[in-house]
Write a protein that holds these residues in place. Structure first.
Motif, short mmCIF file in Angstrom:
data_model
loop_
_atom_site.label_atom_id
_atom_site.label_comp_id
_atom_site.label_asym_id
_atom_site.label_seq_id
_atom_site.Cartn_x
_atom_site.Cartn_y
_atom_site.Cartn_z
N LYS A 1 -37.73 73.86 32.64
CA LYS A 1 -36.47 73.27 33.04
C LYS A 1 -36.54 72.55 34.39
O LYS A 1 -37.07 73.07 35.37
CB LYS A 1 -35.39 74.35 33.09
N ALA A 2 -35.92 71.36 34.41
CA ALA A 2 -35.91 70.55 35.62
C ALA A 2 -35.19 71.25 36.76
O ALA A 2 -35.61 71.14 37.92
CB ALA A 2 -35.26 69.19 35.34
N GLU A 3 -34.10 71.95 36.44
CA GLU A 3 -33.35 72.61 37.51
C GLU A 3 -34.19 73.69 38.21
O GLU A 3 -34.07 73.91 39.40
CB GLU A 3 -32.04 73.20 36.99
N ARG A 4 -35.05 74.36 37.43
CA ARG A 4 -35.93 75.37 38.03
C ARG A 4 -36.96 74.70 38.93
O ARG A 4 -37.28 75.20 40.02
CB ARG A 4 -36.63 76.17 36.93
N ALA B 1 -36.58 71.84 40.51
CA ALA B 1 -35.88 71.39 41.72
C ALA B 1 -35.70 72.55 42.69
O ALA B 1 -35.93 72.41 43.90
CB ALA B 1 -34.53 70.79 41.34
N ALA B 2 -35.29 73.71 42.18
CA ALA B 2 -35.07 74.88 43.04
C ALA B 2 -36.37 75.32 43.70
O ALA B 2 -36.38 75.72 44.88
CB ALA B 2 -34.48 76.02 42.22
N GLU C 1 -28.22 68.11 48.22
CA GLU C 1 -29.63 67.93 47.86
C GLU C 1 -30.29 69.27 47.58
O GLU C 1 -31.13 69.36 46.68
CB GLU C 1 -30.36 67.18 48.97
N ARG D 1 -28.82 71.79 46.31
CA ARG D 1 -28.24 72.32 45.06
C ARG D 1 -28.52 71.44 43.84
O ARG D 1 -28.08 71.77 42.74
CB ARG D 1 -26.73 72.50 45.23
N THR D 2 -29.22 70.35 44.02
CA THR D 2 -29.44 69.42 42.92
C THR D 2 -30.20 70.07 41.76
O THR D 2 -31.01 70.98 41.96
CB THR D 2 -30.20 68.17 43.39
N LEU D 3 -29.94 69.57 40.57
CA LEU D 3 -30.67 70.01 39.38
C LEU D 3 -31.83 69.07 39.05
O LEU D 3 -32.54 69.29 38.07
CB LEU D 3 -29.72 70.08 38.17
N ASP D 4 -32.00 68.04 39.87
CA ASP D 4 -32.99 67.00 39.61
C ASP D 4 -34.09 67.03 40.67
O ASP D 4 -33.82 66.72 41.84
CB ASP D 4 -32.31 65.63 39.59
N PRO D 5 -35.32 67.37 40.31
CA PRO D 5 -36.40 67.42 41.31
C PRO D 5 -36.68 66.07 41.96
O PRO D 5 -37.16 66.01 43.10
CB PRO D 5 -37.61 67.93 40.52
#
Length: 228
Positions: free
Chosen positions: A17-20, A22-23, A42, A44-48
């Motif tokens: 997952k992209a959100e993971r 990004a985190a 930035e 909190r974004t879900l997009d790396p």
């Protein structure tokens, strides 16, 4: 044919997952003592890609950008192993190749990830050597037309004779800047809305109609081919 990668060809982050990702990039920056480098949105974004671009704007050309870009590339390579093929993309790519159309990938993802995914699908030969993607020069990312212009130049193609298939407003903007006609791909209404808002005139929800038209053209060509 110029293809964006994540979207029209596959869902790169379907399994990883992209959100993971990004985190994890945000966490890595914080471990370097750089929490204050990103704004709240930035972080909190879900997009790396948002994280990478933010760092690139503040420290262009730095070792930090190089390290972060490589970390994202490694995550994209992991994602490529579980990416979900876009319906009808594989046969459309193969059919276009069979009729002699030259194809290129023009993406904001790592070209290494695109190459890895295409290799698993037996499609690498349809694009090689024309895989143009992200480098550490982040100002060249779409909507900048840099990767499109590289593809056109390498293939000796006039922009007006090409077509780009993309799924984002940045793809559309890059195509406009390069003078390349654009076809939007949106797998659902939520994906279609921003394309339409950006001014995309032609958007399809499925690649199947393109495949059907291409195949019907091939059949017509065979029916009317001269007989020796």
């Amino acid at each position: 044919m110029l293809w964006d990668f994540d979207g029209p060809i596959c869902r790169l982050f379907a399994g990883h997952k992209a959100e993971r990702v990004a985190a994890e990039l945000v966490e890595w920056l914080e471990l370097q003592g750089l929490r204050g480098l990103l704004t709240g949105p930035e972080r909190r974004t879900l997009d790396p890609q948002v994280v990478l671009r933010a760092v690139g704007r503040r420290h262009p050309g730095s070792d930090l950008v190089a390290a972060l870009e490589e970390r994202l590339t490694q995550e994209e390579l992991r994602a490529a192993a579980s990416a979900l093929p876009t319906a009808y993309a594989d046969p459309l790519i193969r059919t276009w190749t069979a009729v002699g159309v030259r194809l290129a990938v023009t993406t904001n993802n790592s070209p290494r990830a695109a190459r890895a995914y295409l290799g698993t699908r037996g499609l690498a030969g349809c694009f090689t050597p024309h895989l143009y993607g992200r480098t550490q020069q982040l100002h060249h990312l779409k909507p900048d037309p840099h990767c499109l212009n590289r593809a056109l130049s390498a293939m000796g193609a006039a922009p007006s004779a090409a077509l780009m298939i993309g799924d984002s407003a940045s793809d559309l903007d890059a195509a406009r800047e390069a003078g390349v006609p654009f076809l939007g791909y949106a797998r659902n209404a939520a994906k279609e809305k921003p394309l339409r808002a950006a001014g995309a005139e032609h958007v399809v929800r499925s690649l199947e109609p393109l495949l059907l038209v291409l195949r019907s053209g091939r059949r017509a060509g065979r029916r009317h081919a001269p007989v020796d």
